[in-house]
Design a protein around this motif. Structure first.
Motif, short mmCIF file in Angstrom:
data_model
loop_
_atom_site.label_atom_id
_atom_site.label_comp_id
_atom_site.label_asym_id
_atom_site.label_seq_id
_atom_site.Cartn_x
_atom_site.Cartn_y
_atom_site.Cartn_z
N PRO A 129 33.64 40.11 47.05
CA PRO A 129 34.47 38.98 46.57
C PRO A 129 34.22 38.64 45.10
O PRO A 129 35.15 38.25 44.39
CB PRO A 129 34.08 37.82 47.48
N ASP A 130 32.98 38.81 44.64
CA ASP A 130 32.67 38.52 43.23
C ASP A 130 33.39 39.44 42.26
O ASP A 130 33.52 39.13 41.08
CB ASP A 130 31.16 38.68 42.96
N LEU A 131 33.83 40.59 42.74
CA LEU A 131 34.48 41.56 41.86
C LEU A 131 36.00 41.41 41.86
O LEU A 131 36.70 42.11 41.14
CB LEU A 131 34.11 42.98 42.28
N ARG A 132 36.50 40.48 42.69
CA ARG A 132 37.97 40.31 42.75
C ARG A 132 38.39 39.31 41.68
O ARG A 132 37.77 38.27 41.52
CB ARG A 132 38.38 39.81 44.14
N ASP A 133 39.45 39.63 40.97
CA ASP A 133 39.95 38.68 39.97
C ASP A 133 41.48 38.65 39.99
O ASP A 133 42.11 39.38 40.77
CB ASP A 133 39.39 39.00 38.57
N GLU A 134 42.03 37.82 39.14
CA GLU A 134 43.48 37.60 39.08
C GLU A 134 44.26 38.90 38.88
O GLU A 134 45.32 39.09 39.47
CB GLU A 134 43.74 36.61 37.92
N SER A 135 43.74 39.81 38.09
CA SER A 135 44.49 41.03 37.76
C SER A 135 44.00 42.27 38.52
O SER A 135 44.52 43.36 38.32
CB SER A 135 44.42 41.30 36.26
N HIS A 195 44.02 36.87 44.70
CA HIS A 195 45.13 36.28 45.47
C HIS A 195 45.62 37.18 46.59
O HIS A 195 46.50 36.82 47.34
CB HIS A 195 46.30 35.93 44.53
N GLY A 196 45.05 38.40 46.69
CA GLY A 196 45.37 39.28 47.81
C GLY A 196 46.70 39.99 47.74
O GLY A 196 47.10 40.66 48.70
N HIS A 197 47.42 39.85 46.61
CA HIS A 197 48.69 40.57 46.49
C HIS A 197 48.49 41.97 45.93
O HIS A 197 47.51 42.22 45.22
CB HIS A 197 49.69 39.77 45.64
N ASP A 198 49.48 42.83 46.22
CA ASP A 198 49.42 44.22 45.78
C ASP A 198 49.74 44.36 44.30
O ASP A 198 49.54 45.44 43.72
CB ASP A 198 50.41 45.08 46.57
N GLY A 199 50.32 43.30 43.71
CA GLY A 199 50.74 43.37 42.32
C GLY A 199 50.20 42.23 41.49
O GLY A 199 49.47 41.36 41.98
#
Ligand SMILES: NCc1[nH]cc(CCC(=O)O)c1CC(=O)O
Ligand SMILES: [Mg+2]
Length: 343
Positions: free
Chosen positions: A98-104, A143-147
């Motif tokens: 989770p720490d590596l997930r960001d907006e882009s 945000h869990g989206h593919d784009g």
């Protein structure tokens, strides 16, 4: 009461049957085998596996009994098992910290990310097996989206540019088949051009061509941690479950843009689409028996409501009958073992 047939109601069957008895071919096992129209073999199987950071880790996915997230060292052992069984391809999916997930979803572009490390380790240890990767940003975005998002809007063209980069990073790490699962428009053509320009003209593309906005992805999102992150739903990019003609147009576009293989997803609820695409295009056509389909069969079997083996084998036979050239299925190793045992 006497329920015996009174003679006078007996029908003379001969004029009706005129010798046409369909049951003749079904009488014996050898005859049923002789007339069987389709066959499932180990060559039909693509095995999706989940990877996670760490060492010696084997975390159960609660909503997918029998499925685990493996750290890279144990994923290598799974790949060795797959190769022994003769499974042609593994499809790799990451659980990103989770720490590596960001907006882009920038971690998707990191050549040292989990997927790239898994690719290199498996390639080195098991060079004979094909490796497929998922191209989409959802396991990497906050945000869990593919784009990429601008407010609530998924930005198509900006996303495609990033997916091209993601594909090249994966190809560089050893991916044999790129599997874009994001449903952005034009991504197949852009990825093909990008791969070619980077010297990866032999890397194949299996397009998630007709990917529906489905409730059956729930357990997968547990496995990769996107049930927690996903804001809203994916209906502005994944297909509406009511549509069938639209799948034909999606396939036309993906093939024109350079897809080597096309895929329908989910599987069992969309066998009509598998049939239409395989008949219309005569190109390698695959179906993804997704996490929710796996969970349904497992859950019913665990309750004693279905015979696990028979339900599993019948579900896979259905894909072959519908015209699929292969199936992505979490049952792959179990099926391969069963086929090897000659059952
Ligand atoms: N790009 C994400 C992706 N790639 C494969 C699956 C689903 C696979 C499954 O349910 O087994 C999904 C889920 C989604 O679109 O939310
Ligand atoms: Mg498309």
């Amino acid at each position: 009461m006497n329920y015996e047939q009174p003679r006078r109601t007996a029908v003379d069957m001969e004029p009706i049957l005129a010798g046409r008895r369909m049951r003749r071919n079904r009488r014996t096992d050898w005859s049923r085998r002789l007339v069987r129209e389709t066959h499932l073999t180990v060559d039909d199987l693509i095995w999706p596996i989940f990877v996670v950071d760490g060492e010696g880790r084997r975390d159960a996915v609660a909503s997918m009994p029998g499925v685990f997230r493996h750290s890279v060292d144990l994923a290598v052992a799974e790949a060795e098992r797959a190769a022994r069984l003769g499974i042609p391809v593994l499809a790799l999916f990451p659980y990103t910290d989770p720490d590596l997930r960001d907006e882009s979803g920038s971690e998707a572009l990191n050549p040292e990310n989990l997927i790239c490390r898994a690719l290199r380790a498996i390639k080195a240890a098991v060079p004979s097996i094909g490796l497929m990767t998922d191209v989409a940003l959802d396991p990497y975005t906050s945000h869990g989206h593919d784009g990429l998002l601008d407010g609530d809007t998924i930005l198509n063209d900006e996303t495609v540019a990033q997916l091209v980069h993601q594909s090249i990073v994966q190809a560089e790490a050893g991916a044999d088949i790129i599997g874009p699962s994001d449903m952005m428009d034009g991504r197949i053509g852009a990825i093909r051009a990008g791969l070619d320009r980077a010297g990866h003209m032999d890397v194949q593309i299996m397009a998630y061509t007709a990917k529906y906005a489905s409730a059956f992805y729930g357990p997968f999102r547990d496995a990769v941690g996107t049930n927690k992150t996903l804001r809203g739903d994916k209906r502005t990019y994944q297909m509406d479950p009511g549509n069938s003609d639209e799948a034909i147009r999606e396939a036309e576009l993906d093939l024109a843009e350079g897809a080597d293989m096309i895929m329908v997803k989910p599987g069992m609820p969309y066998l009509d689409i598998v049939r239409r695409l395989s008949e219309t295009f005569a190109v390698p056509t695959f179906a993804y028996q997704v996490s929710g389909e796996y969970a349904m069969i497992q859950a019913a079997a665990m309750n004693g409501w279905l015979d696990f083996d028979r339900a599993m084998m019948e579900s896979l036979a259905a894909f072959k009958r519908a015209g699929a050239d292969g199936i992505l299925t979490y049952f792959a190793p179990v099926v391969a073992e069963r086929l090897k045992a000659g059952a």
